[in-house]
Design a protein around this motif. Structure first.
Motif, short mmCIF file in Angstrom:
data_model
loop_
_atom_site.label_atom_id
_atom_site.label_comp_id
_atom_site.label_asym_id
_atom_site.label_seq_id
_atom_site.Cartn_x
_atom_site.Cartn_y
_atom_site.Cartn_z
N GLY A 119 -56.16 -81.85 -17.88
CA GLY A 119 -55.35 -82.71 -17.04
C GLY A 119 -54.19 -83.34 -17.78
N SER A 120 -53.86 -82.80 -18.96
CA SER A 120 -52.82 -83.41 -19.79
C SER A 120 -51.41 -83.19 -19.25
CB SER A 120 -52.92 -82.87 -21.22
OG SER A 120 -52.77 -81.47 -21.23
N HIS A 121 -51.26 -82.29 -18.31
CA HIS A 121 -49.94 -82.02 -17.73
C HIS A 121 -50.03 -82.01 -16.21
CE1 HIS A 121 -48.24 -80.95 -21.64
NE2 HIS A 121 -49.36 -80.28 -21.86
N PRO A 122 -50.16 -83.20 -15.59
CA PRO A 122 -50.24 -83.22 -14.12
C PRO A 122 -48.96 -82.65 -13.52
CG PRO A 122 -50.32 -85.46 -15.03
CD PRO A 122 -50.20 -84.52 -16.18
N GLY A 123 -49.11 -82.02 -12.40
CA GLY A 123 -47.96 -81.38 -11.76
C GLY A 123 -47.76 -79.98 -12.28
N VAL A 124 -46.53 -79.53 -12.32
CA VAL A 124 -46.21 -78.19 -12.79
C VAL A 124 -46.30 -78.15 -14.32
CG1 VAL A 124 -44.40 -76.41 -12.87
CG2 VAL A 124 -44.69 -77.81 -10.81
N LEU A 125 -46.93 -77.12 -14.83
CA LEU A 125 -47.08 -76.97 -16.28
C LEU A 125 -45.74 -76.64 -16.93
CD1 LEU A 125 -50.34 -74.81 -16.54
CD2 LEU A 125 -50.12 -77.29 -16.80
N PRO A 126 -45.56 -77.05 -18.20
CA PRO A 126 -44.35 -76.65 -18.93
C PRO A 126 -44.33 -75.12 -19.11
CG PRO A 126 -45.63 -78.28 -20.17
CD PRO A 126 -46.41 -77.94 -18.96
N ASN A 127 -43.15 -74.58 -19.35
CA ASN A 127 -42.98 -73.12 -19.42
C ASN A 127 -43.91 -72.44 -20.41
OD1 ASN A 127 -41.11 -73.02 -17.38
ND2 ASN A 127 -39.35 -73.16 -18.76
N GLU A 128 -44.08 -73.00 -21.61
CA GLU A 128 -44.93 -72.34 -22.60
C GLU A 128 -46.39 -72.28 -22.13
OE1 GLU A 128 -44.36 -76.65 -23.80
OE2 GLU A 128 -43.01 -75.00 -23.34
N LEU A 129 -46.85 -73.30 -21.43
CA LEU A 129 -48.21 -73.27 -20.89
C LEU A 129 -48.30 -72.35 -19.68
CD1 LEU A 129 -49.31 -77.00 -21.26
CD2 LEU A 129 -49.94 -75.03 -22.68
N ARG A 130 -47.22 -72.22 -18.93
CA ARG A 130 -47.22 -71.28 -17.81
C ARG A 130 -47.37 -69.85 -18.31
NH1 ARG A 130 -42.39 -73.08 -13.93
NH2 ARG A 130 -43.13 -71.28 -12.79
N VAL A 131 -46.75 -69.55 -19.44
CA VAL A 131 -46.89 -68.21 -20.02
C VAL A 131 -48.34 -67.98 -20.46
CG1 VAL A 131 -46.21 -66.74 -21.97
CG2 VAL A 131 -44.47 -68.02 -20.72
N SER A 132 -48.93 -68.98 -21.12
CA SER A 132 -50.31 -68.80 -21.59
C SER A 132 -51.29 -68.69 -20.41
CB SER A 132 -50.72 -69.92 -22.54
OG SER A 132 -51.08 -71.09 -21.86
N THR A 133 -51.05 -69.42 -19.32
CA THR A 133 -51.95 -69.29 -18.17
C THR A 133 -51.77 -67.93 -17.49
OG1 THR A 133 -50.43 -70.46 -16.70
CG2 THR A 133 -52.16 -71.77 -17.73
N ALA A 134 -50.57 -67.37 -17.54
CA ALA A 134 -50.37 -66.03 -17.00
C ALA A 134 -51.17 -65.01 -17.81
CB ALA A 134 -48.89 -65.66 -16.99
N VAL A 135 -51.15 -65.14 -19.13
CA VAL A 135 -51.93 -64.24 -19.99
C VAL A 135 -53.42 -64.41 -19.71
CG1 VAL A 135 -52.56 -63.75 -22.40
CG2 VAL A 135 -50.17 -64.12 -21.78
N GLN A 136 -53.86 -65.66 -19.56
CA GLN A 136 -55.26 -65.92 -19.25
C GLN A 136 -55.64 -65.30 -17.90
OE1 GLN A 136 -56.20 -70.13 -19.58
NE2 GLN A 136 -54.80 -70.28 -21.32
N GLY A 137 -54.74 -65.40 -16.94
CA GLY A 137 -54.99 -64.81 -15.62
C GLY A 137 -55.20 -63.31 -15.71
N VAL A 138 -54.39 -62.63 -16.50
CA VAL A 138 -54.53 -61.19 -16.68
C VAL A 138 -55.86 -60.87 -17.37
CG1 VAL A 138 -53.58 -59.17 -17.87
CG2 VAL A 138 -52.05 -60.73 -16.66
N ILE A 139 -56.23 -61.66 -18.37
CA ILE A 139 -57.51 -61.44 -19.06
C ILE A 139 -58.67 -61.61 -18.10
CG2 ILE A 139 -59.06 -62.38 -20.85
CD1 ILE A 139 -56.46 -62.96 -22.48
N TYR A 140 -58.65 -62.66 -17.28
CA TYR A 140 -59.72 -62.87 -16.30
C TYR A 140 -59.76 -61.72 -15.29
CZ TYR A 140 -60.85 -67.61 -17.83
OH TYR A 140 -61.28 -68.70 -18.55
N LEU A 141 -58.61 -61.22 -14.89
CA LEU A 141 -58.55 -60.10 -13.95
C LEU A 141 -59.19 -58.86 -14.57
CD1 LEU A 141 -57.57 -58.84 -11.28
CD2 LEU A 141 -55.40 -58.39 -12.43
N LEU A 142 -58.84 -58.54 -15.80
CA LEU A 142 -59.42 -57.37 -16.47
C LEU A 142 -60.93 -57.54 -16.67
CD1 LEU A 142 -56.64 -56.65 -19.13
CD2 LEU A 142 -57.12 -55.37 -17.01
#
Length: 149
Positions: A46-69
């Motif tokens: 909960g350290s970034h309420p609202g929209v995540l900063p760009n660098e965290l958005r990239v890491s969550t996209a990578v995590q999303g792909v890992i969870y999908l695989l």
């Protein structure tokens, strides 16, 4: 064309399919965070309420792909038995850590939303890993020799 299953690629167990659905939910959440959804209070402590900063958005996209695989590997017959069993045990261990981290989170939303999901994932992944279709042979029970009377 129908794919026939073989001994090395048995279909996923019910627990594996449940784990796959839960992993798809987590992947979808991660991808929506990466896409700019204002749900930062429910992620990363909960350290970034609202929209995540760009660098965290990239890491969550990578995590999303890992969870999908991971969902594909545990919920289908795509992976062989040894690889799938090891993957399930490894994912179970990581989800235990994830559940503990979610439980320790300062974010109320994260604790209430993700602790039950990660605990359910731990149970489903463990049960899927222990399923007979992924064992090297039939599970044996301890038998004691009998004495003639």
């Amino acid at each position: 064309m129908t794919r026939t299953t073989s001994v090395n690629h048995p279909p996923a167990s019910t627990a594996g399919k449940i784990a796959a659905v839960l992993l798809l939910v987590v992947a979808a959440f991660q991808m929506t965070l990466a896409g700019g959804a204002p749900w930062g209070a429910a992620a990363l402590g909960g350290s970034h309420p609202g929209v995540l900063p760009n660098e965290l958005r990239v890491s969550t996209a990578v995590q999303g792909v890992i969870y999908l695989l991971l969902a594909i590997a545990v919920g289908t017959s795509w992976a062989g038995t040894t690889f799938r069993r090891r993957l399930l045990y490894g994912a179970t261990a990581l989800m235990v850590i994830g559940a503990l981290m979610n439980l320790a989170s300062t974010s109320f939303v994260e604790r209430m939303l993700w602790v039950p999901v990660t605990v359910a994932l731990v149970i489903a992944l463990w049960r899927a890993a222990r399923h007979d279709s992924l064992s090297d042979g039939p599970r044996s029970h301890v038998s004691y020799p009998t004495r003639a009377v």
